[in-house]
Design an enzyme around this catalytic site. Structure first.
Site, PDB file in Angstrom:
ATOM      1  CD  GLU A   1     -64.371  41.665 -76.086  1.00 37.81           C
ATOM      2  OE1 GLU A   1     -63.604  42.977 -75.744  1.00 37.81           O
ATOM      3  OE2 GLU A   1     -65.391  40.945 -76.460  1.00 37.81           O
ATOM      4  N   PRO A   2     -58.811  39.379 -75.902  1.00 36.08           N
ATOM      5  CG  PRO A   2     -57.247  37.824 -75.705  1.00 36.08           C
ATOM      6  CD  PRO A   2     -58.723  37.796 -75.835  1.00 36.08           C
ATOM      7  N   GLY A   3     -55.704  41.348 -76.001  1.00 35.02           N
ATOM      8  CA  GLY A   3     -55.013  42.270 -76.815  1.00 35.02           C
ATOM      9  C   GLY A   3     -53.672  42.273 -77.192  1.00 35.02           C
TER      10      GLY A   3
ATOM     11  NE  ARG B   1     -49.235  51.585 -74.539  1.00 37.39           N
ATOM     12  CZ  ARG B   1     -49.001  51.234 -73.245  1.00 37.39           C
ATOM     13  NH1 ARG B   1     -47.159  51.225 -73.308  1.00 37.39           N
ATOM     14  NH2 ARG B   1     -48.915  51.234 -71.691  1.00 37.39           N
TER      15      ARG B   1
ATOM     16  CB  CYS C   1     -40.974  70.264 -83.564  1.00 37.35           C
ATOM     17  SG  CYS C   1     -40.028  69.796 -85.187  1.00 37.35           S
TER      18      CYS C   1
HETATM   19  N1  LLP Z   1     -61.726  44.445 -75.884  1.00 35.07           N
HETATM   20  C1  LLP Z   1     -62.673  46.309 -76.094  1.00 35.07           C
HETATM   21  C2  LLP Z   1     -64.181  46.375 -76.701  1.00 35.07           C
HETATM   22  C3  LLP Z   1     -61.625  46.894 -75.529  1.00 35.07           C
HETATM   23  O1  LLP Z   1     -61.962  48.277 -75.331  1.00 35.07           O
HETATM   24  C4  LLP Z   1     -60.615  46.916 -75.540  1.00 35.07           C
HETATM   25  C5  LLP Z   1     -59.242  47.907 -74.986  1.00 35.07           C
HETATM   26  C6  LLP Z   1     -59.669  45.231 -75.321  1.00 35.07           C
HETATM   27  C7  LLP Z   1     -60.800  44.392 -76.371  1.00 35.07           C
HETATM   28  C8  LLP Z   1     -58.345  45.208 -75.488  1.00 35.07           C
HETATM   29  O2  LLP Z   1     -57.913  45.164 -74.134  1.00 35.07           O
HETATM   30  P1  LLP Z   1     -56.391  44.625 -74.222  1.00 35.07           P
HETATM   31  O3  LLP Z   1     -56.355  42.908 -74.073  1.00 35.07           O
HETATM   32  O4  LLP Z   1     -56.152  44.699 -74.978  1.00 35.07           O
HETATM   33  O5  LLP Z   1     -56.200  45.561 -72.671  1.00 35.07           O
HETATM   34  N2  LLP Z   1     -53.656  52.316 -76.707  1.00 35.07           N
HETATM   35  C9  LLP Z   1     -54.049  52.154 -74.706  1.00 35.07           C
HETATM   36  C10 LLP Z   1     -54.397  50.888 -74.415  1.00 35.07           C
HETATM   37  C11 LLP Z   1     -56.348  51.099 -74.959  1.00 35.07           C
HETATM   38  C12 LLP Z   1     -57.366  49.689 -74.469  1.00 35.07           C
HETATM   39  C13 LLP Z   1     -58.109  50.199 -75.076  1.00 35.07           C
HETATM   40  N3  LLP Z   1     -59.439  48.936 -75.059  1.00 35.07           N
HETATM   41  C14 LLP Z   1     -52.514  51.569 -74.314  1.00 35.07           C
HETATM   42  O6  LLP Z   1     -51.552  52.037 -74.927  1.00 35.07           O
HETATM   43  O7  LLP Z   1     -51.973  50.932 -73.595  1.00 35.07           O
END
Ligand code: LLP
Length: 424
Positions: free
Chosen positions: A281-283, A320, A350
């Site tokens: 599940e990469p984001g 961020r 502000c």
């Molecule tokens: N799967 C689950 C269940 C998750 O909770 C997350 C991210 C991902 C996959 C994807 O993770 P990634 O590959 O993107 O690291 N807003 C924060 C990051 C929050 C991540 C939350 N969960 C930031 O800006 O650093």
């Protein structure tokens, strides 16, 4: 020469380009603040995962919370990705972008009944369930609608991902997942519940992870459980190791996706689990380095103790830095404009917390543009309307082509759905 962590961002002469597009030209054409995404960068990031997974039974579910703009989703959907969603809203977005529900996993610690019902109706591939309470509710909803919910249990492996505490999710003290020690009992319960079909196991240990070891540790703990669960006659067809792979913002050196996946597969094979489907599940690692936020310099204000470069992007556009103290590279869209000044790059909101970068050396004057790099993930998707600021426009570039993929929000957009009181 391309810039660290952003191989598709480079100066041609003195003008900053993302692929073939001059960012100041795009800023002039579409206005600022402006998010711009590179297809080449997304393709490179996705390619790493896909090459490592080629020939294996797998499902790559893009964690759309990182960037859920429809055109971005569509881009991944066209290349065979599934999606990891965490809300009913994300489900509707994914479907609107053309995603097949059969490639969607539904994560999240607080799914509501109506979200579950809608996801069942759509036919999502799997619910990643995080508690016994959720399991019971899902069973009730599935039974009432005459459907079967495919379920994976999210296990909290109690592994330290060594990342920012706000984005570390696989520790015992985090709200996520079912404790490793109670997971076996939870699988037993799930297997007996009506309307539930147990199909897998998952975990997600955090985000912006720069090392392979925490993944391998979490994987070992998952496989221990798989073996214990199957010894009881409950068959698990997939293992989902979540997302979390980091990117380079500054000096971080996370493993390449290809290397990480190869190491995971090696362990999976060594333990005799090679027949199992692998889900990821990469984001961030798919989109983070593909985006930049372009902003116009409004004022350069010398202060008594420090200088400020006031730009038209703010914490509502990019949360961020304010939220995680995150360091994101900021560069001039046109370089060679005189002596750099060390300044804090701040927005018009502000709040003193409204900053994008601190102590940066920039040679800019009002009217010039700057670009915040590595802003493809958790940037636009976390934007808000604070101070009644419309969210930025978005553009996608592919070589020399540039498409507007989202209009800038207008004040009318922001007030839509609000109601004045009845006449006094
Ligand atoms: N799967 C689950 C269940 C998750 O909770 C997350 C991210 C991902 C996959 C994807 O993770 P990634 O590959 O993107 O690291 N807003 C924060 C990051 C929050 C991540 C939350 N969960 C930031 O800006 O650093």
């Amino acid at each position: 020469m391309s810039l660290p962590g952003a191989p598709d961002v480079a100066y041609r002469g003195d003008t900053l380009h993302l692929e073939g597009a001059a960012l100041s030209e795009l800023a002039g054409r579409f206005g600022t603040p402006l998010y711009v995404y590179s297809c080449a960068a997304m393709a490179r990031a996705l390619g790493g995962y896909q090459r490592a997974l080629a020939g294996r039974d797998h499902l790559l579910c893009y964690a759309m919370k990182a960037n859920s703009s429809l055109a971005v989703l569509q881009w991944f959907e066209r290349r065979g990705c599934g999606f990891d969603i965490v809300s009913g809203g994300e489900l509707e977005r994914a479907l609107a972008a053309g995603a097949g529900a059969g490639r969607i996993v539904f994560s999240g610690v607080g799914k509501t009944r109506s979200e579950m019902a809608r996801a069942l109706l759509a036919g999502v591939f799997c619910f990643n369930v995080e508690s016994l309470g959720e399991l019971e509710v899902l069973s009730t909803i599935a039974t009432a609608s005459g459907r079967v919910a495919r379920v994976s249990l999210r296990v909290n492996p109690d592994v330290d991902a060594k990342t920012h505490p706000y984005i570390s999710t696989g520790l015992r003290g985090n709200k996520f997942g079912i404790a490793h020690s109670s997971a076996l009992a939870a699988f037993r319960r799930a297997a007996r519940l009506p309307g539930i079909e147990v199909v897998g196991i998952d975990c997600h240990i955090g985000s912006q992870i720069a090392a392979t070891e925490p993944y391998l540790e979490a994987l070992e703990r998952l496989l221990d459980l798989v073996e214990a669960v199957e010894a009881e006659g409950i068959w698990l067809s997939h293992v989902d190791v979540g997302g979390g792979l980091g990117i380079t913002y500054a000096e971080e050196t996370p493993p390449a996706a290809e290397e990480l996946v190869a190491r995971l597969l090696e362990r999976i094979d060594a333990r005799g689990h090679g027949h199992r489907r692998l889900l990821l599940e990469p984001g961030r690692s798919l989109v983070g380095n593909a985006g930049v936020l372009v902003s116009e310099v409004l004022y350069v204000k010398p202060g008594e103790t420090k200088n400020f470069c006031i730009v038209d992007a703010a914490m509502n556009d990019l949360m961020r830095p304010a939220m995680y103290d995150a360091w994101m590279r900021i560069v001039e869209c046109e370089r060679g404009r005189g002596e750099p000044l060390v300044c804090d790059v701040v927005g018009p909101i502000c709040e003193s917390g409204d900053w994008l970068g601190r102590g940066r050396a920039l040679a800019v004057a009002p009217g010039d543009y700057i670009a915040v790099l590595s802003a493809g993930a958790y940037a636009m998707s976390m934007a808000s309307n604070y101070n009644t600021r419309g969210r930025a426009a978005e553009v996608m570039v592919d070589g020399d082509n540039a498409w507007l993929i989202r209009d800038r929000e207008t004040p009318a957009d922001l007030m839509r759905g609000e109601h004045l009181l009845p006449p006094a």
